[in-house]
Each structure stands twice: as C-alpha cells, then as structure tokens.
Design a protein around this motif. Structure first.
Motif, PDB file in Angstrom:
ATOM      1  N   PRO A 110      19.621  25.444 -20.207  1.00 48.54           N
ATOM      2  CA  PRO A 110      19.699  24.424 -20.930  1.00 48.54           C
ATOM      3  C   PRO A 110      21.083  23.596 -20.968  1.00 48.54           C
ATOM      4  O   PRO A 110      21.246  22.609 -21.183  1.00 48.54           O
ATOM      5  N   ASP A 111      21.999  24.375 -20.517  1.00 47.70           N
ATOM      6  CA  ASP A 111      23.487  24.101 -20.315  1.00 47.70           C
ATOM      7  C   ASP A 111      23.717  23.518 -19.032  1.00 47.70           C
ATOM      8  O   ASP A 111      24.930  23.079 -18.535  1.00 47.70           O
ATOM      9  N   ALA A 112      22.908  23.451 -18.007  1.00 43.39           N
ATOM     10  CA  ALA A 112      22.998  23.018 -16.785  1.00 43.39           C
ATOM     11  C   ALA A 112      23.308  21.481 -16.377  1.00 43.39           C
ATOM     12  O   ALA A 112      22.426  20.716 -17.652  1.00 43.39           O
ATOM     13  N   ASP A 113      23.933  21.146 -15.721  1.00 44.07           N
ATOM     14  CA  ASP A 113      24.258  19.620 -15.584  1.00 44.07           C
ATOM     15  C   ASP A 113      23.037  18.863 -14.739  1.00 44.07           C
ATOM     16  O   ASP A 113      22.168  19.706 -14.304  1.00 44.07           O
ATOM     17  N   GLU A 114      23.191  17.698 -14.482  1.00 45.47           N
ATOM     18  CA  GLU A 114      22.115  17.057 -13.659  1.00 45.47           C
ATOM     19  C   GLU A 114      21.798  17.673 -12.142  1.00 45.47           C
ATOM     20  O   GLU A 114      20.851  17.490 -11.624  1.00 45.47           O
ATOM     21  N   LYS A 115      23.059  18.254 -11.642  1.00 47.52           N
ATOM     22  CA  LYS A 115      22.965  19.122 -10.361  1.00 47.52           C
ATOM     23  C   LYS A 115      22.488  20.413 -10.723  1.00 47.52           C
ATOM     24  O   LYS A 115      22.470  21.134  -9.418  1.00 47.52           O
TER      25      LYS A 115
ATOM     26  N   SER B 235      37.615  39.524 -27.398  1.00 46.54           N
ATOM     27  CA  SER B 235      37.229  38.264 -27.730  1.00 46.54           C
ATOM     28  C   SER B 235      36.984  37.685 -26.164  1.00 46.54           C
ATOM     29  O   SER B 235      35.772  36.945 -25.956  1.00 46.54           O
ATOM     30  N   ASN B 236      37.901  37.589 -25.350  1.00 46.46           N
ATOM     31  CA  ASN B 236      37.675  37.232 -23.916  1.00 46.46           C
ATOM     32  C   ASN B 236      36.393  38.183 -23.145  1.00 46.46           C
ATOM     33  O   ASN B 236      35.658  37.219 -22.453  1.00 46.46           O
ATOM     34  N   LEU B 237      36.403  39.299 -23.176  1.00 45.53           N
ATOM     35  CA  LEU B 237      35.512  39.926 -22.792  1.00 45.53           C
ATOM     36  C   LEU B 237      34.013  39.714 -23.249  1.00 45.53           C
ATOM     37  O   LEU B 237      33.006  39.560 -22.633  1.00 45.53           O
ATOM     38  N   ALA B 238      34.031  39.553 -24.612  1.00 44.12           N
ATOM     39  CA  ALA B 238      32.683  39.313 -25.384  1.00 44.12           C
ATOM     40  C   ALA B 238      32.101  38.020 -25.120  1.00 44.12           C
ATOM     41  O   ALA B 238      30.781  37.695 -25.047  1.00 44.12           O
ATOM     42  N   ASN B 239      32.783  37.049 -24.722  1.00 34.39           N
ATOM     43  CA  ASN B 239      32.540  35.745 -24.561  1.00 34.39           C
ATOM     44  C   ASN B 239      32.750  35.180 -23.073  1.00 34.39           C
ATOM     45  O   ASN B 239      32.831  34.025 -22.655  1.00 34.39           O
ATOM     46  N   ALA B 240      32.619  36.172 -21.981  1.00 31.94           N
ATOM     47  CA  ALA B 240      32.780  35.883 -20.610  1.00 31.94           C
ATOM     48  C   ALA B 240      31.799  35.113 -20.048  1.00 31.94           C
ATOM     49  O   ALA B 240      31.826  34.655 -19.149  1.00 31.94           O
ATOM     50  N   GLU B 241      30.519  35.176 -20.927  1.00 34.28           N
ATOM     51  CA  GLU B 241      29.167  34.315 -20.268  1.00 34.28           C
ATOM     52  C   GLU B 241      29.117  33.281 -21.212  1.00 34.28           C
ATOM     53  O   GLU B 241      27.864  32.782 -21.095  1.00 34.28           O
ATOM     54  N   THR B 242      30.066  33.029 -22.279  1.00 34.80           N
ATOM     55  CA  THR B 242      29.524  32.125 -23.236  1.00 34.80           C
ATOM     56  C   THR B 242      29.513  30.544 -22.734  1.00 34.80           C
ATOM     57  O   THR B 242      30.657  30.010 -22.066  1.00 34.80           O
ATOM     58  N   THR B 243      28.593  29.608 -22.878  1.00 40.13           N
ATOM     59  CA  THR B 243      28.618  28.491 -22.102  1.00 40.13           C
ATOM     60  C   THR B 243      28.578  27.431 -23.252  1.00 40.13           C
ATOM     61  O   THR B 243      28.684  26.214 -22.867  1.00 40.13           O
TER      62      THR B 243
END
Length: 146
Positions: free
Chosen positions: A95-100, A26-34
C-alpha cells in the motif's frame, strides 16, 4: 581529581551511552518502517555526544585547579535525523508503493548499527569498570583510616 569527580565523569558517560543505545535500538526496530505519523518512512536518528563541564568543589589552587578544569564529562547534545535518500524496494503490491511499484525504506545499514551498538556497549562496560575501580579505591582509603 577526587572520587566524586571520577564518579560524575563516569556516570555522565553511562547516561550518554544509554541514550545512544536507545537511539540505535530505535533505528534497528524501525529499519523496515515505511509509514510514520509524520508521513513518509522512518528517518535514521543519531545521538551526538559532546563534552560537558563537571562540577568541582575543590579548594586547591594553581596546577590542581588547571588540571580539574580539563576534566570533562559527556552528554548527548542532540539527536539528529539523517536526511540521506531512502532505499527503494520494488514491491508493487504494497500500500506504500508509488505509481512505479517502489516502496521507500529507511536508509539504515544493519551492520553499521550493530557496530555502533557494540561500540556503545563497550563504552558502557568501560565506564562501569571505572566506577567499580573508583568505589574500590574509596573503600581501601576508608579501610586505611580505621
């Protein structure tokens, strides 16, 4: 320790290692989940293994009872979430980026997860070998009785 106790110890370890492997996968599958349903990036999970009692039905006293009380199985007591800080990656178009322009990614080290997976796999294989050795000894004992 009788054959059934040895099988109980090994089977409890197989079950615990299976849960540990599922957690690592599960950790490997979600390593890029934002983004998760709970909000925020995926949090790394870790299976915590603890010793547990093994049911013994032995009727012997003294030394053998004391020895059997020291025999422990293993179980997963809990699965914890890692609350370490997240990795920041500069991706202003996400789309998940903050204002910076930074995106929070789970703090999962792929090499560490692969090492943990190999360790769990080796532990699983060792317990399968122990079960097969126990089965072989039981079969030899039955053959002697013929």
């Amino acid at each position: 320790m009788d054959f059934l106790t040895a099988l109980q110890v090994s089977s409890s370890a197989l079950d615990a290692q299976r849960v540990k492997m599922n957690t690592i996968a599960s950790n490997l599958a979600n390593a890029e989940t934002t983004r998760t349903p709970e909000g925020g990036p995926y949090k790394k999970k870790t299976a915590v293994l603890t010793a547990t009692e093994v049911n013994n039905a032995g009727g012997f006293k003294n030394f053998k009872d004391a020895l059997e009380q020291s025999i422990k199985g293993v179980k997963v007591s809990e699965i914890t979430e890692d609350n370490e800080s997240y990795k920041l990656k500069y991706e202003p178009g996400s789309p998940d980026a903050d204002e910076k322009g930074y995106v929070k990614l789970p703090n999962i080290n792929l090499m560490e997860e692969m090492v943990n997976m190999m360790s769990a796999s080796r532990a699983y294989e060792a317990n399968v070998t122990a079960i097969n050795a126990t089965k072989s000894m039981a079969q030899k004992a039955l053959d002697i009785g013929k």
